[in-house]
Write a protein that holds these residues in place. Structure first.
Motif, PDB file in Angstrom:
ATOM      1  N   ASP A   5       0.615  -1.105   0.364  1.00  0.00           N
ATOM      2  CA  ASP A   5      -0.247  -0.073   0.339  1.00  0.00           C
ATOM      3  C   ASP A   5       0.575   1.593  -0.391  1.00  0.00           C
ATOM      4  O   ASP A   5       2.627   1.193  -0.211  1.00  0.00           O
ATOM      5  N   GLY A   6      -0.410   2.553  -0.058  1.00  0.00           N
ATOM      6  CA  GLY A   6       0.923   3.518  -0.280  1.00  0.00           C
ATOM      7  C   GLY A   6       2.141   4.095   1.178  1.00  0.00           C
ATOM      8  O   GLY A   6       2.890   4.545   0.517  1.00  0.00           O
ATOM      9  N   ALA A   7       1.528   3.397   2.287  1.00  0.00           N
ATOM     10  CA  ALA A   7       1.948   4.298   2.905  1.00  0.00           C
ATOM     11  C   ALA A   7       3.780   2.754   3.392  1.00  0.00           C
ATOM     12  O   ALA A   7       4.897   3.111   4.257  1.00  0.00           O
ATOM     13  N   GLU A   8       3.307   1.968   2.793  1.00  0.00           N
ATOM     14  CA  GLU A   8       4.453   1.241   3.054  1.00  0.00           C
ATOM     15  C   GLU A   8       5.217   1.497   1.648  1.00  0.00           C
ATOM     16  O   GLU A   8       6.548   1.496   2.163  1.00  0.00           O
ATOM     17  N   VAL A   9       5.153   1.919   0.667  1.00  0.00           N
ATOM     18  CA  VAL A   9       5.496   2.210  -0.645  1.00  0.00           C
ATOM     19  C   VAL A   9       6.616   3.461   0.087  1.00  0.00           C
ATOM     20  O   VAL A   9       7.933   3.405  -0.425  1.00  0.00           O
ATOM     21  N   ARG A  10       5.827   4.676   0.618  1.00  0.00           N
ATOM     22  CA  ARG A  10       6.812   5.704   0.842  1.00  0.00           C
ATOM     23  C   ARG A  10       7.791   4.952   2.379  1.00  0.00           C
ATOM     24  O   ARG A  10       8.949   5.641   2.080  1.00  0.00           O
ATOM     25  N   GLU A  11       7.424   4.174   3.285  1.00  0.00           N
ATOM     26  CA  GLU A  11       8.589   3.597   3.903  1.00  0.00           C
ATOM     27  C   GLU A  11       9.917   2.654   3.212  1.00  0.00           C
ATOM     28  O   GLU A  11      10.831   3.501   4.273  1.00  0.00           O
ATOM     29  N   LEU A  12       9.798   1.964   2.651  1.00  0.00           N
ATOM     30  CA  LEU A  12      10.736   1.956   1.591  1.00  0.00           C
ATOM     31  C   LEU A  12      11.107   2.112   0.823  1.00  0.00           C
ATOM     32  O   LEU A  12      12.816   2.381   0.947  1.00  0.00           O
ATOM     33  N   VAL A  13      11.056   3.793   0.372  1.00  0.00           N
ATOM     34  CA  VAL A  13      11.709   4.815  -0.884  1.00  0.00           C
ATOM     35  C   VAL A  13      11.912   5.645   0.276  1.00  0.00           C
ATOM     36  O   VAL A  13      13.368   6.192  -0.161  1.00  0.00           O
ATOM     37  N   ASP A  14      11.227   6.207   1.232  1.00  0.00           N
ATOM     38  CA  ASP A  14      12.463   7.116   2.245  1.00  0.00           C
ATOM     39  C   ASP A  14      13.833   6.954   2.292  1.00  0.00           C
ATOM     40  O   ASP A  14      14.024   5.964   3.209  1.00  0.00           O
ATOM     41  N   GLY A  15      14.566   8.167   2.285  1.00  0.00           N
ATOM     42  CA  GLY A  15      15.981   7.403   2.285  1.00  0.00           C
ATOM     43  C   GLY A  15      17.003   6.658   1.983  1.00  0.00           C
ATOM     44  O   GLY A  15      18.049   6.432   1.892  1.00  0.00           O
ATOM     45  N   ALA A  16      16.248   6.104   0.716  1.00  0.00           N
ATOM     46  CA  ALA A  16      17.159   5.147  -0.294  1.00  0.00           C
ATOM     47  C   ALA A  16      18.405   5.785  -0.573  1.00  0.00           C
ATOM     48  O   ALA A  16      18.032   7.031  -1.501  1.00  0.00           O
ATOM     49  N   ARG A  17      19.163   5.467  -1.097  1.00  0.00           N
ATOM     50  CA  ARG A  17      20.801   5.716  -1.825  1.00  0.00           C
ATOM     51  C   ARG A  17      20.031   6.004  -2.656  1.00  0.00           C
ATOM     52  O   ARG A  17      20.547   6.427  -3.355  1.00  0.00           O
ATOM     53  N   PHE A  18      19.766   4.568  -3.353  1.00  0.00           N
ATOM     54  CA  PHE A  18      19.320   4.198  -4.948  1.00  0.00           C
ATOM     55  C   PHE A  18      17.947   4.064  -4.689  1.00  0.00           C
ATOM     56  O   PHE A  18      17.907   3.439  -4.126  1.00  0.00           O
ATOM     57  N   LEU A  19      17.132   4.644  -6.051  1.00  0.00           N
ATOM     58  CA  LEU A  19      15.659   3.719  -6.511  1.00  0.00           C
ATOM     59  C   LEU A  19      15.364   3.271  -7.855  1.00  0.00           C
ATOM     60  O   LEU A  19      15.370   3.856  -8.200  1.00  0.00           O
ATOM     61  N   PHE A  20      15.094   1.701  -7.447  1.00  0.00           N
ATOM     62  CA  PHE A  20      15.326   1.250  -8.118  1.00  0.00           C
ATOM     63  C   PHE A  20      13.510   1.359  -9.111  1.00  0.00           C
ATOM     64  O   PHE A  20      12.699   0.450  -8.286  1.00  0.00           O
ATOM     65  N   THR A  21      13.161   1.238 -10.669  1.00  0.00           N
ATOM     66  CA  THR A  21      11.933   1.059 -11.423  1.00  0.00           C
ATOM     67  C   THR A  21      12.266   1.243 -12.430  1.00  0.00           C
ATOM     68  O   THR A  21      13.024   1.352 -13.185  1.00  0.00           O
ATOM     69  N   LEU A  41       4.710   3.754  -8.398  1.00  0.00           N
ATOM     70  CA  LEU A  41       5.345   4.049  -7.712  1.00  0.00           C
ATOM     71  C   LEU A  41       4.417   5.727  -7.541  1.00  0.00           C
ATOM     72  O   LEU A  41       4.091   6.122  -6.332  1.00  0.00           O
ATOM     73  N   LEU A  42       3.953   6.345  -8.279  1.00  0.00           N
ATOM     74  CA  LEU A  42       3.828   7.377  -7.857  1.00  0.00           C
ATOM     75  C   LEU A  42       2.342   7.906  -7.561  1.00  0.00           C
ATOM     76  O   LEU A  42       1.675   7.887  -6.641  1.00  0.00           O
ATOM     77  N   GLU A  43       0.962   6.644  -8.310  1.00  0.00           N
ATOM     78  CA  GLU A  43       0.005   6.654  -7.461  1.00  0.00           C
ATOM     79  C   GLU A  43       0.143   5.911  -6.535  1.00  0.00           C
ATOM     80  O   GLU A  43      -0.712   6.461  -5.357  1.00  0.00           O
ATOM     81  N   LYS A  44       0.463   4.724  -6.231  1.00  0.00           N
ATOM     82  CA  LYS A  44       0.901   4.352  -5.135  1.00  0.00           C
ATOM     83  C   LYS A  44       0.808   5.224  -3.912  1.00  0.00           C
ATOM     84  O   LYS A  44       0.422   5.273  -2.745  1.00  0.00           O
ATOM     85  N   THR A  45       2.524   6.058  -3.635  1.00  0.00           N
ATOM     86  CA  THR A  45       2.610   7.065  -2.645  1.00  0.00           C
ATOM     87  C   THR A  45       1.748   8.464  -2.798  1.00  0.00           C
ATOM     88  O   THR A  45       1.562   8.470  -1.329  1.00  0.00           O
ATOM     89  N   GLY A  46       0.744   8.769  -3.824  1.00  0.00           N
ATOM     90  CA  GLY A  46       0.463   9.799  -3.723  1.00  0.00           C
ATOM     91  C   GLY A  46       0.877  11.357  -3.635  1.00  0.00           C
ATOM     92  O   GLY A  46       1.504  12.565  -3.798  1.00  0.00           O
ATOM     93  N   TRP A  47       2.666  11.235  -4.244  1.00  0.00           N
ATOM     94  CA  TRP A  47       3.735  11.537  -4.229  1.00  0.00           C
ATOM     95  C   TRP A  47       4.399  12.170  -6.011  1.00  0.00           C
ATOM     96  O   TRP A  47       4.026  11.091  -6.401  1.00  0.00           O
ATOM     97  N   SER A  48       4.577  13.354  -5.548  1.00  0.00           N
ATOM     98  CA  SER A  48       5.776  13.616  -6.869  1.00  0.00           C
ATOM     99  C   SER A  48       6.418  13.202  -7.554  1.00  0.00           C
ATOM    100  O   SER A  48       6.748  13.042  -6.571  1.00  0.00           O
ATOM    101  N   GLU A  49       6.972  13.387  -8.573  1.00  0.00           N
ATOM    102  CA  GLU A  49       8.065  13.067  -8.965  1.00  0.00           C
ATOM    103  C   GLU A  49       9.190  13.967  -8.074  1.00  0.00           C
ATOM    104  O   GLU A  49      10.154  13.076  -7.338  1.00  0.00           O
TER     105      GLU A  49
END
Length: 327
Positions: A178-194, A202-210
């Motif tokens: 879910d969105g909260a889980e994706v945000r927790e996994l991504v925030d603070g990462a040195r690299f994000l791979f997609t 990912l943008l839809e799930k998190t509700g974040w902009s790029e």
């Protein structure tokens, strides 16, 4: 430099369908799909995202630590990985469940329909990265790739608690999280791979902009298939690296994992980011030309030739000594 790769370890059952899936899907019947595709052949191969990436890193001369959960049927696979430079001593063996299975059918247009059975992967949530660090010593990077969702969250939290840089690679599990889980996994990462599709999801799930995503990660690495890779970051120019042309397309399974192995190897060696991405693209092209995710071989001269042909001689200068160990 020491890297741990957490995530799925699986056996792949790969089939090919000589037609196109799109020709069998009826737009007004998608709510009641019932289809069977007669496959031409079956290949049973070693796989799993974490195992694929760890294999690539091992072949490139690093000694990655593989972290995941498997069944008692894993032993021949363990021997294979150890023979290719992978530390498997932090892999948990289930007493009751089989190693995960990935069943995938690829059509003539390289589209894929797949099913993944988690099996023993469900026990990955019981693995504590602190135990891994106690055994191996300090880790320079932990890649959190698709796995049991609770395991992915636990490993990410452990990296934050221990002050270990981590890379987020949620990919196939984005559909489950879910969105909260994706945000927790991504925030603070040195690299994000997609890949390109996962970027939109990912943008839809998190509700974040790029821009909001980029403020929370060191670099966002997006693969675009034949169009290559783009690396974004806050307050920096986008780096675009074209793909390396493959001699032939045998099987697209595991190509993204191969890119990650090459890119992370270059990063851990400290080569310029562009060179790391070029190496990743060269390894990916090698895998694209073979069936299975770990059936390829890397040869120093052919890798350097691929890089030189695509990017010029400047692309090989930083890598030539690092690839010395390859035949």
């Amino acid at each position: 430099m020491r890297v741990a790769v957490t995530g799925s370890i699986a056996t792949d059952h790969l089939m090919t369908f000589p037609g196109r899936f799109s020709e069998q899907l009826l737009a007004d019947r998608l709510d009641r799909v019932s289809l069977s595709f007669l496959a031409d052949n079956l290949e049973v191969r070693r796989g799993g995202v974490a195992a694929n990436i760890a294999f690539g890193l091992g072949v490139l001369g690093l000694r990655p630590v593989l972290v995941g959960a498997v069944g008692a049927d894993f032993e021949p696979y363990r021997v294979w990985l150890k023979d290719h430079g992978v530390d498997t001593d932090s892999v948990r063996v289930s007493a009751s469940l089989h190693t995960a299975r990935f069943v995938c059918t690829t059509d003539r247009a390289q589209n894929q329909i797949a099913t993944f059975y988690a099996g023993a992967m469900a026990e990955a949530r019981a693995i504590d990265l602190r135990d891994v660090v106690a055994r191996t010593g300090r880790l320079d990077l932990v890649l959190v790739s698709p796995d049991d969702p609770e395991a992915m969250l636990r490993h990410t939290r452990a990296c934050r608690d221990l002050g270990i840089p981590f890379a987020a690679d949620p990919s196939q599990q984005l559909a489950r999280l879910d969105g909260a889980e994706v945000r927790e996994l991504v925030d603070g990462a040195r690299f994000l791979f997609t890949n390109e599709y996962e970027t939109a999801l990912l943008l839809e799930k998190t509700g974040w902009s790029e821009a909001e995503v980029l403020r929370g990660v060191g670099a966002w690495v997006t693969t675009h298939g034949a169009a290559g890779v783009r690396i974004h970051g806050a307050d920096r120019d986008t780096l675009a690296v074209p793909a390396v042309r493959a001699d032939g397309v045998a099987d697209p399974t595991g190509v993204g994992d191969a890119f990650r192995a090459g890119f992370l190897a270059g990063t851990l060696w400290g080569v310029p980011e562009r060179c790391a991405a070029q190496l990743g693209c060269a390894v990916a092209a090698t895998v694209l030309g073979s069936v299975g995710t770990q059936e390829y071989r890397l040869h120093r001269d052919s890798l350097l030739d691929r890089i030189r042909t695509t990017y010029g001689v400047g692309g090989t200068a930083a890598l030539v000594t690092r690839l010395r160990g390859l035949a």
